[in-house]
Design a protein around this motif. Structure first.
Motif, PDB file in Angstrom:
ATOM      1  N   SER A  30      33.381  39.980  35.625  1.00  0.00           N
ATOM      2  CA  SER A  30      34.427  39.024  35.950  1.00  0.00           C
ATOM      3  C   SER A  30      35.339  39.501  37.066  1.00  0.00           C
ATOM      4  O   SER A  30      35.806  38.719  37.874  1.00  0.00           O
ATOM      5  CB  SER A  30      35.253  38.737  34.694  1.00  0.00           C
ATOM      6  OG  SER A  30      35.806  39.940  34.181  1.00  0.00           O
ATOM      7  N   ASP A  33      33.688  38.848  40.281  1.00  0.00           N
ATOM      8  CA  ASP A  33      33.710  37.413  40.541  1.00  0.00           C
ATOM      9  C   ASP A  33      35.053  37.019  41.143  1.00  0.00           C
ATOM     10  O   ASP A  33      35.128  36.236  42.073  1.00  0.00           O
ATOM     11  CB  ASP A  33      33.477  36.622  39.247  1.00  0.00           C
ATOM     12  CG  ASP A  33      32.051  36.757  38.756  1.00  0.00           C
ATOM     13  OD1 ASP A  33      31.193  37.146  39.574  1.00  0.00           O
ATOM     14  OD2 ASP A  33      31.802  36.489  37.565  1.00  0.00           O
ATOM     15  N   LEU A  34      36.130  37.599  40.605  1.00  0.00           N
ATOM     16  CA  LEU A  34      37.446  37.294  41.125  1.00  0.00           C
ATOM     17  C   LEU A  34      37.583  37.757  42.565  1.00  0.00           C
ATOM     18  O   LEU A  34      38.117  37.064  43.412  1.00  0.00           O
ATOM     19  CB  LEU A  34      38.509  37.969  40.258  1.00  0.00           C
ATOM     20  CG  LEU A  34      39.977  37.667  40.593  1.00  0.00           C
ATOM     21  CD1 LEU A  34      40.246  36.187  40.454  1.00  0.00           C
ATOM     22  CD2 LEU A  34      40.907  38.476  39.706  1.00  0.00           C
ATOM     23  N   GLY A 129      49.102  35.807  32.641  1.00  0.00           N
ATOM     24  CA  GLY A 129      47.781  35.274  32.358  1.00  0.00           C
ATOM     25  C   GLY A 129      46.748  36.368  32.286  1.00  0.00           C
ATOM     26  O   GLY A 129      47.048  37.551  32.505  1.00  0.00           O
ATOM     27  N   ASP A 130      45.543  35.999  31.975  1.00  0.00           N
ATOM     28  CA  ASP A 130      44.444  36.951  31.866  1.00  0.00           C
ATOM     29  C   ASP A 130      44.090  37.465  33.265  1.00  0.00           C
ATOM     30  O   ASP A 130      43.714  36.674  34.132  1.00  0.00           O
ATOM     31  CB  ASP A 130      43.234  36.265  31.228  1.00  0.00           C
ATOM     32  CG  ASP A 130      42.068  37.222  30.983  1.00  0.00           C
ATOM     33  OD1 ASP A 130      42.142  38.383  31.445  1.00  0.00           O
ATOM     34  OD2 ASP A 130      41.087  36.803  30.337  1.00  0.00           O
ATOM     35  N   ARG A 132      41.558  38.808  34.261  1.00  0.00           N
ATOM     36  CA  ARG A 132      40.147  38.589  34.569  1.00  0.00           C
ATOM     37  C   ARG A 132      39.815  37.119  34.809  1.00  0.00           C
ATOM     38  O   ARG A 132      38.677  36.776  35.087  1.00  0.00           O
ATOM     39  CB  ARG A 132      39.281  39.140  33.429  1.00  0.00           C
ATOM     40  CG  ARG A 132      39.384  40.640  33.253  1.00  0.00           C
ATOM     41  CD  ARG A 132      38.703  41.104  31.972  1.00  0.00           C
ATOM     42  NE  ARG A 132      39.398  40.585  30.800  1.00  0.00           N
ATOM     43  CZ  ARG A 132      38.993  40.791  29.542  1.00  0.00           C
ATOM     44  NH1 ARG A 132      37.898  41.496  29.319  1.00  0.00           N
ATOM     45  NH2 ARG A 132      39.664  40.296  28.530  1.00  0.00           N
ATOM     46  N   SER A 133      40.833  36.245  34.710  1.00  0.00           N
ATOM     47  CA  SER A 133      40.599  34.814  34.854  1.00  0.00           C
ATOM     48  C   SER A 133      40.913  34.345  36.269  1.00  0.00           C
ATOM     49  O   SER A 133      41.951  34.694  36.833  1.00  0.00           O
ATOM     50  CB  SER A 133      41.462  34.040  33.851  1.00  0.00           C
ATOM     51  OG  SER A 133      41.376  32.643  34.092  1.00  0.00           O
ATOM     52  N   ARG A 134      40.033  33.529  36.827  1.00  0.00           N
ATOM     53  CA  ARG A 134      40.269  32.957  38.144  1.00  0.00           C
ATOM     54  C   ARG A 134      41.375  31.902  38.113  1.00  0.00           C
ATOM     55  O   ARG A 134      41.866  31.489  39.152  1.00  0.00           O
ATOM     56  CB  ARG A 134      38.980  32.337  38.684  1.00  0.00           C
ATOM     57  CG  ARG A 134      37.864  33.333  38.929  1.00  0.00           C
ATOM     58  CD  ARG A 134      36.739  32.715  39.732  1.00  0.00           C
ATOM     59  NE  ARG A 134      36.100  31.620  39.038  1.00  0.00           N
ATOM     60  CZ  ARG A 134      35.033  31.742  38.247  1.00  0.00           C
ATOM     61  NH1 ARG A 134      34.510  32.943  38.051  1.00  0.00           N
ATOM     62  NH2 ARG A 134      34.502  30.712  37.662  1.00  0.00           N
ATOM     63  N   ASN A 135      41.748  31.440  36.919  1.00  0.00           N
ATOM     64  CA  ASN A 135      42.789  30.429  36.801  1.00  0.00           C
ATOM     65  C   ASN A 135      44.193  31.032  36.746  1.00  0.00           C
ATOM     66  O   ASN A 135      45.164  30.294  36.627  1.00  0.00           O
ATOM     67  CB  ASN A 135      42.556  29.582  35.544  1.00  0.00           C
ATOM     68  CG  ASN A 135      41.289  28.755  35.657  1.00  0.00           C
ATOM     69  OD1 ASN A 135      41.005  28.181  36.694  1.00  0.00           O
ATOM     70  ND2 ASN A 135      40.510  28.715  34.580  1.00  0.00           N
ATOM     71  N   ARG A 136      44.300  32.344  36.827  1.00  0.00           N
ATOM     72  CA  ARG A 136      45.619  32.971  36.827  1.00  0.00           C
ATOM     73  C   ARG A 136      46.289  32.733  38.180  1.00  0.00           C
ATOM     74  O   ARG A 136      45.764  33.146  39.215  1.00  0.00           O
ATOM     75  CB  ARG A 136      45.487  34.459  36.567  1.00  0.00           C
ATOM     76  CG  ARG A 136      46.829  35.166  36.447  1.00  0.00           C
ATOM     77  CD  ARG A 136      46.646  36.656  36.343  1.00  0.00           C
ATOM     78  NE  ARG A 136      47.888  37.313  35.983  1.00  0.00           N
ATOM     79  CZ  ARG A 136      48.052  38.627  35.969  1.00  0.00           C
ATOM     80  NH1 ARG A 136      47.036  39.409  36.287  1.00  0.00           N
ATOM     81  NH2 ARG A 136      49.202  39.160  35.624  1.00  0.00           N
ATOM     82  N   ASN A 202      42.515  29.635  41.056  1.00  0.00           N
ATOM     83  CA  ASN A 202      41.072  29.433  41.039  1.00  0.00           C
ATOM     84  C   ASN A 202      40.556  29.439  42.483  1.00  0.00           C
ATOM     85  O   ASN A 202      40.736  30.416  43.188  1.00  0.00           O
ATOM     86  CB  ASN A 202      40.712  28.145  40.290  1.00  0.00           C
ATOM     87  CG  ASN A 202      39.300  28.184  39.739  1.00  0.00           C
ATOM     88  OD1 ASN A 202      38.366  28.491  40.465  1.00  0.00           O
ATOM     89  ND2 ASN A 202      39.146  27.914  38.464  1.00  0.00           N
ATOM     90  N   GLY A 311      41.505  42.204  39.509  1.00  0.00           N
ATOM     91  CA  GLY A 311      42.503  41.786  38.542  1.00  0.00           C
ATOM     92  C   GLY A 311      43.895  42.006  39.103  1.00  0.00           C
ATOM     93  O   GLY A 311      44.208  41.600  40.194  1.00  0.00           O
TER      94      GLY A 311
END
Length: 321
Positions: A30, A33-34, A129-130, A132-136, A202, A311
């Protein structure tokens, strides 16, 4: 006792293996990916809040006169620009512009513009936010200060040997650079602070840049000007290698004129796409003068040396320094 010790060793080994696998998934899954969806920010017109080292060869051109749209006139702007990273989030920037003006009929002209030197940088704020999340969401804030030296010469306006052309060649080139016309105004010295705010969520990136710049003509009868700049930049990145974008902006002469000419420029809409191929990030774009509907085509050959994000942490890649 021996069996209990053996069982404890096995359990500890399994736990360590699971932990290593989880860490590996984060590092190479992840997180990468980010990284792939957030390449270094590269733009010709807007400043870079991360202060990456960049190199640009940019050319843009139009094929009509800004005053007489029926008249065939080739106008080209060529710019060599660079940003050299001083430290994290701060770089020294410079630009060397050239202009070419070829009216038909008329005399072709090729000349240097106003050399630019400055500082640019900023910082990034990751919202809760997480990691590892692209939505952060990530917020960016950029600041810069540029000084334009009055190196652009006076260019004679002539058709054949005697007739005056309807357009000053310098202002004809300046109108191509609606957001940065000071690069091509004769003997104009400008002091330009720049302020920028943006958000990335994102695959979406949006930012606004503003500046209010005092300027004066370096001539015997000096003229004082105040220029206001604004630009909106929107980009999406559906795949890691391609980044389509839109820009809308212009420059307004709040007060003053240069050689009797109002330097307020028409609003330009720019539609482009930038590729990201390792250290190379070329772009193709088409700008539309919304006042006259004149098209301006452009190419930006960009190279970059950068630091990647993983991250909330940052790590140097092979090209960073």
């Amino acid at each position: 006792m021996h069996r209990a010790s053996l069982l404890a060793v096995v359990l500890l080994g399994a736990s360590a293996s699971a932990y290593a696998q989880t860490d590996q998934d984060f590092e190479f899954g992840s997180a990468n990916d980010l990284v792939s969806l957030r390449p270094p920010f590269v733009s010709v017109d807007t400043l870079d809040p991360h202060g990456y080292s960049r190199f640009h060869l940019t050319t843009r051109g139009a094929f009509s006169d800004p005053v007489d749209v029926q008249r065939e006139t080739v106008r080209w702007a060529f710019e060599l620009s660079t940003a050299l990273r001083l430290t994290d989030g701060l770089a020294i920037v410079a630009a060397l512009p050239f202009g070419a003006y070829a009216p038909k009929p008329g005399v072709n002209e090729f000349f240097i513009g106003n050399f630019k030197l400055g500082l640019a940088g900023g910082f990034d704020v990751a919202l809760p936010g997480d990691p590892r999340s692209r939505n952060r969401p990530h917020l960016t804030f950029g600041f810069g200060f540029d000084v334009y030296a009055p190196t652009a010469p006076e260019v004679p306006r002539a058709i054949g040997f005697a007739l005056e052309a309807p357009t000053d060649p310098m202002h004809a080139i300046a109108s191509i650079r609606s957001y940065d016309p000071e690069l091509y105004v004769t003997r104009l010295m400008t002091f330009r602070p720049r302020f920028q705010a943006g958000v990335s969520v994102n695959v979406f990136t949006g930012l606004v840049e503003l500046s209010l710049a005092p300027a004066f003509t370096a001539q015997r009868d000096a003229e004082f000007l105040m220029m206001f700049h604004w630009l909106v930049h929107l980009a999406v990145q559906p795949v890691s290698a391609i980044e389509p974008y839109l820009q809308l902006g212009n420059t307004i002469a709040v007060t003053g004129e240069a050689a009797g000419v109002d330097l307020t420029q028409p609003v330009q809409l720019t539609i482009g796409a930038r590729g990201h191929f390792g250290p190379v990030s070329p772009a193709l774009f088409l700008a539309i003068d919304l006042a006259e509907g004149l098209p301006i085509v452009g190419i930006d050959l960009a190279g970059i040396l950068y630091r990647q994000e993983r991250g909330v942490a940052r790590g140097d890649d092979d090209l960073g320094f």
